[in-house]
Enzyme design. Structure first.
Site, mmCIF file in Angstrom:
data_model
loop_
_atom_site.group_PDB
_atom_site.id
_atom_site.type_symbol
_atom_site.label_atom_id
_atom_site.label_comp_id
_atom_site.label_asym_id
_atom_site.label_seq_id
_atom_site.Cartn_x
_atom_site.Cartn_y
_atom_site.Cartn_z
ATOM 1 N N ASP A 202 34.972 47.867 46.168
ATOM 2 C CA ASP A 202 35.176 46.434 45.293
ATOM 3 C C ASP A 202 34.073 45.731 44.747
ATOM 4 O OD1 ASP A 202 37.985 46.866 45.719
ATOM 5 O OD2 ASP A 202 38.246 45.257 47.239
ATOM 6 N N LYS B 219 38.079 44.404 41.133
ATOM 7 C CA LYS B 219 38.854 43.737 40.220
ATOM 8 C C LYS B 219 38.059 42.474 40.179
ATOM 9 C CE LYS B 219 42.724 44.093 42.348
ATOM 10 N NZ LYS B 219 42.340 45.080 43.533
ATOM 11 N N MET C 194 38.526 31.821 45.838
ATOM 12 C CA MET C 194 38.824 32.351 44.448
ATOM 13 C C MET C 194 39.517 30.907 43.991
ATOM 14 S SD MET C 194 40.675 35.939 45.599
ATOM 15 C CE MET C 194 41.508 35.163 47.003
#
Length: 265
Positions: free
Chosen positions: A39, A60, A173
């Site tokens: 990732d 991502k 996030m």
């Protein structure tokens, strides 16, 4: 060439960023991997342990996906069936907003053997690395870990509930929802809680700001703090400052940010 190896998926937590904050079990999995799917938040230095593997970036980031989740699921299965042992290397811990359980469930539909290697979540490791104790006797009896962006790209409703508690709140996030988070706290409380925001935690290019609900937005702008970063809200942030001399990197950037700290007693 026909693959004679048993198809296997191991979901591995890479830790919060520092290459030394990974487990021995994770290193062994990388050394035995035939394929590594890694990732965006993984420190690429860890790929040196996977010297025999084909390493494929599937990261991502907001607005930029090398692969979407369905494509990653399919890639896990096809690579395992073709080559054998697939290691899915994820930042932090795979079961803390990492979709590790989803990928395991998908692989098992195809009869693929699965395993999990936990990692140090950034929600725990980054505050500790910076001297912030999420729980502290007489100050905080619990903590929340909340996603700042849900699957439908909205702020989790749990932030509203958490803002009304005395618990430490860690938001992952959440940088693109910072204004909304601050607004919720201002609507639900009258105290000016301490806030720490740490970008690229535990790495050589870590940046951090420490302020309060009233000041943190301006400090973020002044110091150009952006994703990936974690947000820590609660009284433990203020009480951790006595430990800062042990954790603070010797660089002018961190010193400047601490000079901007203004917490009312």
């Amino acid at each position: 060439m026909i693959n004679t190896k048993t198809p296997k998926l191991t979901i591995v937590g890479a830790g919060p960023g520092d290459v030394e904050l990974i487990t021995l079990k994770a290193i062994k999995a990388l050394e035995n991997a035939d394929v590594v799917l890694y990732d965006a938040l993984v420190n690429e230095e860890l790929l040196h342990y996977a010297s025999k593997a084909n390493c494929i970036f599937v990261g991502k980031r907001l607005g930029c996906h090398a692969y979407n989740q369905d494509q990653i699921n399919d890639l896990i299965v096809t690579q395992a069936q073709r080559f054998g042992h697939v290691v899915r290397l994820k930042g932090g811990d795979p079961f803390v907003f990492g979709r590790g359980s989803e990928e395991i469930e998908y692989a098992q539909r195809f009869g693929i053997e699965t395993a999990i290697v936990p990692g140090i979540s950034s929600a725990l490791g980054v505050p500790a690395f910076n001297g912030i104790s999420l729980t502290q006797r007489g100050i905080s009896e619990s903590f929340w870990v909340i996603t700042g962006t849900t699957s439908d790209h909205k702020l989790s409703k749990d932030v509203e509930l958490a803002s009304q508690s005395s618990a430490t709140v860690v938001i992952l996030m959440g940088m693109n929802k910072l204004d909304e988070i601050i607004s919720i706290y201002q609507n639900n409380r009258t105290d000016d809680l301490p806030v720490a925001i740490i970008q690229n935690g535990t790495t050589n290019n870590q940046k951090k700001v420490i302020g309060t609900i009233r000041s943190i937005t301006e400090l973020v702008k002044e110091n150009q703090i952006s994703s990936p970063a974690i947000i820590i809200i609660g009284e433990v942030v203020k009480h951790s400052l006595a430990l800062s001399t042990y954790f603070q990197e010797e660089n002018s950037e961190d010193e400047f940010i601490f000079q901007n700290l203004n917490l009312e007693e």
